[in-house]
Design a protein around this motif. Structure first.
Motif, mmCIF file in Angstrom:
data_model
loop_
_atom_site.group_PDB
_atom_site.id
_atom_site.type_symbol
_atom_site.label_atom_id
_atom_site.label_comp_id
_atom_site.label_asym_id
_atom_site.label_seq_id
_atom_site.Cartn_x
_atom_site.Cartn_y
_atom_site.Cartn_z
ATOM 1 N N ILE A 128 49.612 69.748 79.481
ATOM 2 C CA ILE A 128 50.556 68.925 80.244
ATOM 3 C C ILE A 128 50.723 69.491 81.650
ATOM 4 N N SER A 166 51.459 62.235 79.217
ATOM 5 C CA SER A 166 50.873 63.280 78.377
ATOM 6 C C SER A 166 51.528 63.318 76.996
ATOM 7 N N VAL A 167 52.844 63.205 76.960
ATOM 8 C CA VAL A 167 53.562 63.212 75.686
ATOM 9 C C VAL A 167 53.172 61.985 74.854
ATOM 10 N N CYS A 171 51.516 62.075 71.083
ATOM 11 C CA CYS A 171 52.125 61.347 69.964
ATOM 12 C C CYS A 171 51.128 60.392 69.325
#
Length: 211
Positions: A128, A166-167, A171
């Motif tokens: 990230i 990025s998250v 996920c």
């Protein structure tokens, strides 16, 4: 099997070129607006387009640097800058154009930096961070050279957009979404968050302690 191996590499390369062109345009627009000469505009576009990726590769100890082994980067940046300087008069709304191409570059470079770090075996947190570095360092250097306060330091939804993408990728990867589709989704999320922030004037709050 061959196509499965080659397609992600081609996709990442195309994304990289999209980011390079977008950042070269953003850099040239600002430099031209500031009255830089031909060489100055090309220099600013170079710094904007490859500055973040250079710092990323140095941090990850990836040598030689990507733009030294693939001259397409230098050629594309130079040609893009020269063409834009010739047709600069067509860009009447300099601020809107700059922010649009800046958002495209932010999205593309965030994906590239994030994926490069993952392929180097870095942890998700470092990945990230590398996505953010790749996306913002070039623009910060561009603004400093042009005597502007960097966008990322003005409570802008900028770094946050990169992190959100990025998250989202992590996920979706966890639930089994394929890498190719995931990259497009990450790209879209970052671009959408950035453009929505511009459209609705979203800003991060600043913490001020009362004396």
């Amino acid at each position: 099997m061959v196509n499965d191996l080659i397609f992600p590499d081609i996709l990442l390369y195309l994304l990289d070129m999209v980011g390079i062109i977008a950042c070269a345009i953003a850099g040239t627009l600002l430099a031209q607006h500031k009255g830089f000469d031909i060489a100055g505009c090309i220099l600013v576009s170079m710094v904007n387009a490859i500055g973040g990726g250079t710092l990323r590769d140095m941090a990850l100890d990836r040598h030689p640097l990507f733009w030294m082994t693939d001259l397409n980067y230098v050629i594309v940046i130079t040609v893009t800058s020269l063409i834009l300087q010739i047709f600069f008069h067509l860009y009447h709304k300099i601020d809107n154009a700059l922010k649009l191409f800046d958002a495209i570059g932010l999205a593309a470079f965030s994906v590239i930096g994030f994926k490069v770090a993952l392929t180097q075996g870095m942890s998700p947190l470092i990945a990230i961070m590398m996505g953010v570095w790749t996306a913002i360092i070039g623009g910060m250097l561009r603004d400093i050279i042009c005597n502007e306060i960097p966008l990322v330091l003005q409570r802008e939804i900028y770094i946050t957009a990169s992190i959100a993408g990025s998250v989202t990728y992590l996920c979706l990867q966890y639930v089994g979404v394929s890498a190719g589709i995931n990259e497009f989704i990450m790209l879209f999320v970052i671009f959408a968050v950035r453009m929505l922030a511009l459209r609705f004037d979203w800003h991060l709050p600043s913490i001020r302690l009362v004396a």
